[in-house]
Design an enzyme around this catalytic site. Structure first.
Site, PDB file in Angstrom:
ATOM      1  N   ARG A  78       0.920  -1.137   0.008  1.00 45.59           N
ATOM      2  CA  ARG A  78       0.078   0.120  -0.087  1.00 45.59           C
ATOM      3  C   ARG A  78       0.902   1.102   0.040  1.00 45.59           C
ATOM      4  NH1 ARG A  78      -2.916   2.710   5.049  1.00 45.59           N
ATOM      5  NH2 ARG A  78      -3.883   4.493   3.730  1.00 45.59           N
ATOM      6  N   HIS A 123      -3.060  10.778   1.225  1.00 49.53           N
ATOM      7  CA  HIS A 123      -2.655  10.386   2.674  1.00 49.53           C
ATOM      8  C   HIS A 123      -2.052  11.778   3.064  1.00 49.53           C
ATOM      9  CE1 HIS A 123      -0.961   6.986   5.432  1.00 49.53           C
ATOM     10  NE2 HIS A 123      -0.699   8.093   5.965  1.00 49.53           N
ATOM     11  N   GLU A 168      -7.355   8.058   6.624  1.00 45.05           N
ATOM     12  CA  GLU A 168      -7.645   8.724   7.990  1.00 45.05           C
ATOM     13  C   GLU A 168      -8.213  10.070   7.955  1.00 45.05           C
ATOM     14  OE1 GLU A 168      -4.079   8.104  10.289  1.00 45.05           O
ATOM     15  OE2 GLU A 168      -4.521   5.974  10.337  1.00 45.05           O
ATOM     16  N   ASN A 302      -7.684   1.129   9.982  1.00 47.59           N
ATOM     17  CA  ASN A 302      -6.398   1.272  10.384  1.00 47.59           C
ATOM     18  C   ASN A 302      -6.397   1.484  12.002  1.00 47.59           C
ATOM     19  OD1 ASN A 302      -5.211   1.887   8.109  1.00 47.59           O
ATOM     20  ND2 ASN A 302      -4.684   3.992   8.423  1.00 47.59           N
ATOM     21  N   TYR A 304      -4.527   1.025  16.028  1.00 52.45           N
ATOM     22  CA  TYR A 304      -3.492   0.971  16.868  1.00 52.45           C
ATOM     23  C   TYR A 304      -3.409   0.797  18.145  1.00 52.45           C
ATOM     24  CZ  TYR A 304      -0.847   2.673  12.658  1.00 52.45           C
ATOM     25  OH  TYR A 304      -0.159   2.701  11.505  1.00 52.45           O
ATOM     26  N   GLU A 361      -3.751  -0.573   7.974  1.00 46.59           N
ATOM     27  CA  GLU A 361      -2.281  -0.340   8.769  1.00 46.59           C
ATOM     28  C   GLU A 361      -2.710  -0.767  10.200  1.00 46.59           C
ATOM     29  OE1 GLU A 361      -1.539   3.825   9.465  1.00 46.59           O
ATOM     30  OE2 GLU A 361      -1.695   4.152   7.433  1.00 46.59           O
TER      31      GLU A 361
HETATM   32  O1  IFM Z   1       2.600   7.080  10.202  1.00 46.25           O
HETATM   33  C1  IFM Z   1       1.102   7.186  10.592  1.00 46.25           C
HETATM   34  C2  IFM Z   1       0.454   6.959   9.083  1.00 46.25           C
HETATM   35  O2  IFM Z   1       0.678   8.110   8.432  1.00 46.25           O
HETATM   36  C3  IFM Z   1      -1.022   7.164   9.257  1.00 46.25           C
HETATM   37  N1  IFM Z   1      -1.519   6.217  10.366  1.00 46.25           N
HETATM   38  C4  IFM Z   1      -0.875   6.005  11.519  1.00 46.25           C
HETATM   39  C5  IFM Z   1       0.832   6.117  11.338  1.00 46.25           C
HETATM   40  C6  IFM Z   1       1.375   6.083  12.623  1.00 46.25           C
HETATM   41  O3  IFM Z   1       1.391   7.246  13.345  1.00 46.25           O
END
Ligand code: IFM
Length: 456
Positions: A78, A123, A168, A302, A304, A361
């Site tokens: 990606r 992005h 995002e 995405n 985290y 992500e």
């Molecule tokens: O690096 C970023 C990415 O550009 C977008 N999502 C979160 C990642 C980590 O912060």
């Protein structure tokens, strides 16, 4: 530890990057300035005053990076297109051909190596010339994005078959206009934040047909950063704050895309707090929700961390004690909570009619450095990915239609306001010499891919 249950045979294992974070070559071959060029050159905005002028110099070193992708064994990669490489100011009538040529050659090489390109169109690094007319707060951005999507898909759509419109939108809308951490760096401007979110969503919907017409048999989606939220205590204050968090972080995007409506409770709550007026919502025009909720082929997720929400509007002594114990954090300070990925995916499946999901992500920042033998033993990164992939497998077993996982990131890169100080990569980059050194996680992921998700 991943158990021996296999992922579906055609599961897509990949990694992800983005243009501004890796490419460098900030003014090569006719590229215009992006808002991140401007922002990173504004003193005090980025840790250490770092900028992406050179970054990983992927613009020149991409053949090496494709070799590394090949060695890693990913089935998909990606990447994002730098909009100002294609339309330097955003206002040109015709695209900048050297910019398109760069991506065209890159894509040909990926395909020659049997790596499927997933393209993100936005992005975050939009042309500065478009920010100068108001950026995403201006409805003109919708046409500008449709034009850009048209030309990119017209040129690359014969070979690219997986498209992501935006990455995002929450970060653009909230970090840009509420927290003030991202360009344009405004704070607490809910009207601009909501208007931005709306124009991002609208431009997503309006570009779908253009991309579909240019890129036959392709799949088109949008990537959202989503996070389950938990109240810090059972107090009504925290429960209410948690509902608000979920509305502004998750539902503000999911509801219009999949339910053709905005979360009314979010608007009501902002009006009650006098942060917007009801008449402000006139950024929403008749027909917009129909355009936004155009059928897409997949949702990019995405993930985290989770959010544990405390109500900050009341003093601590009026609230109940915090009941949630936070788990270990990464070097970024984000809590590691893999079970929340499972919870999130199950919730999405239950609440929205989504036919296909990709994890576009998932990753963690750890700053391990090469030891005296030049080995980078990033065991915590391995644990992080392993635990999340395990929860993803549980979710798939429980019916979540997820068809791929893209680890963030292929290599260490420019981590926005954190500059080069936070490393997310499977590959260590020496930002002086630009030398790339695969970390232990690289070899772990390679092995995992070879065994289709089974840890051996
Ligand atoms: O690096 C970023 C990415 O550009 C977008 N999502 C979160 C990642 C980590 O912060």
């Amino acid at each position: 530890m991943i158990d021996n249950n296999k992922f579906p045979n055609d599961f897509l294992w990949g990694t992800a990057t983005s243009s501004y974070q890796i490419e460098g070559a900030m003014d090569t071959d006719g590229k215009g300035k992006s808002i991140w060029d401007t922002y990173s050159h504004t003193k005090g905005k980025i840790q250490n005053n770092d900028n992406g002028d050179v970054a990983c110099d992927h613009y020149n070193l991409w053949p090496k990076d494709i070799k590394l992708l090949k060695e890693l064994g990913v089935k998909a990669y990606r990447l994002s297109i730098s909009w100002p490489r294609i339309f330097p100011s955003g206002h040109e009538k015709a695209p900048n051909l050297p910019g398109l040529d760069f991506y065209s050659e890159l894509i040909d090489n990926l395909l020659e190596n049997n790596i499927k390109p997933f393209i993100t169109l936005n992005h975050w690094d939009i042309p500065q010339g478009l920010e100068d007319i108001g950026g995403w707060t201006s409805r003109d951005m919708v046409d500008a994005f449709v034009k850009y999507s048209y030309y990119v898909s017209d040129n690359l759509g014969d070979r690219v078959k997986s498209w992501i419109t935006h990455n995002e939108p929450w970060c653009i809308s909230y970090l840009g206009y509420i927290q003030g951490q991202f360009p344009p760096g405004l704070k607490n401007n809910w009207l601009k934040s909501l208007t931005t979110a709306h124009h991002l969503l609208l431009s997503h919907g309006m570009s779908i047909n253009e991309i579909r017409n240019n890129s036959k048999d392709s799949e088109i989606g949008i990537t959202l950063n989503l996070s389950p939220s938990t109240p810090a205590s059972e107090s009504t204050y925290d429960v209410e704050a948690c509902k608000f968090y979920d509305a502004q972080f998750n539902r503000l995007y999911l509801d219009p895309l999949y339910k053709k409506s905005y979360p009314e409770d979010l608007f009501d709550s902002l009006i009650k707090k006098r942060l917007i007026k009801r008449s402000d919502i006139n950024f929403l025009k008749p027909g917009d929700l129909k355009s936004i909720s155009q059928k897409t082929d997949f949702l990019g997720v995405n993930f985290y961390s989770r959010a544990v929400v405390r109500n900050n509007d009341i003093s601590e002594d009026k609230n109940l004690p915090i009941e949630v114990t936070l788990k270990e954090k990464t070097d970024f300070g984000w809590e590691i909570h893999p079970r929340s990925l499972y919870d999130l995916l199950i919730r999405i499946k239950k609440d929205y009619p989504i036919e296909k999901i990709y994890i576009t992500e998932n990753g963690c920042a750890y700053n391990d450095v090469p030891d005296k033998n030049n080995i980078i033993n990033d065991s915590k990164r391995i644990e992080y990915h392993s635990a999340h992939i395990n929860e993803l497998k549980n979710a798939i077993n429980d019916g979540v239609p997820c068809e791929g996982y893209f680890a963030w990131s292929l290599m260490d890169n420019f981590e926005w306001c954190e500059g080069f100080g936070k490393r997310f990569g499977f590959i260590w980059v020496d930002f002086e010499s630009l030398k790339r050194t695969p970390k232990q996680s690289f070899f772990w992921y390679k092995n995992l891919i070879e065994n289709n998700g089974k840890e051996i």
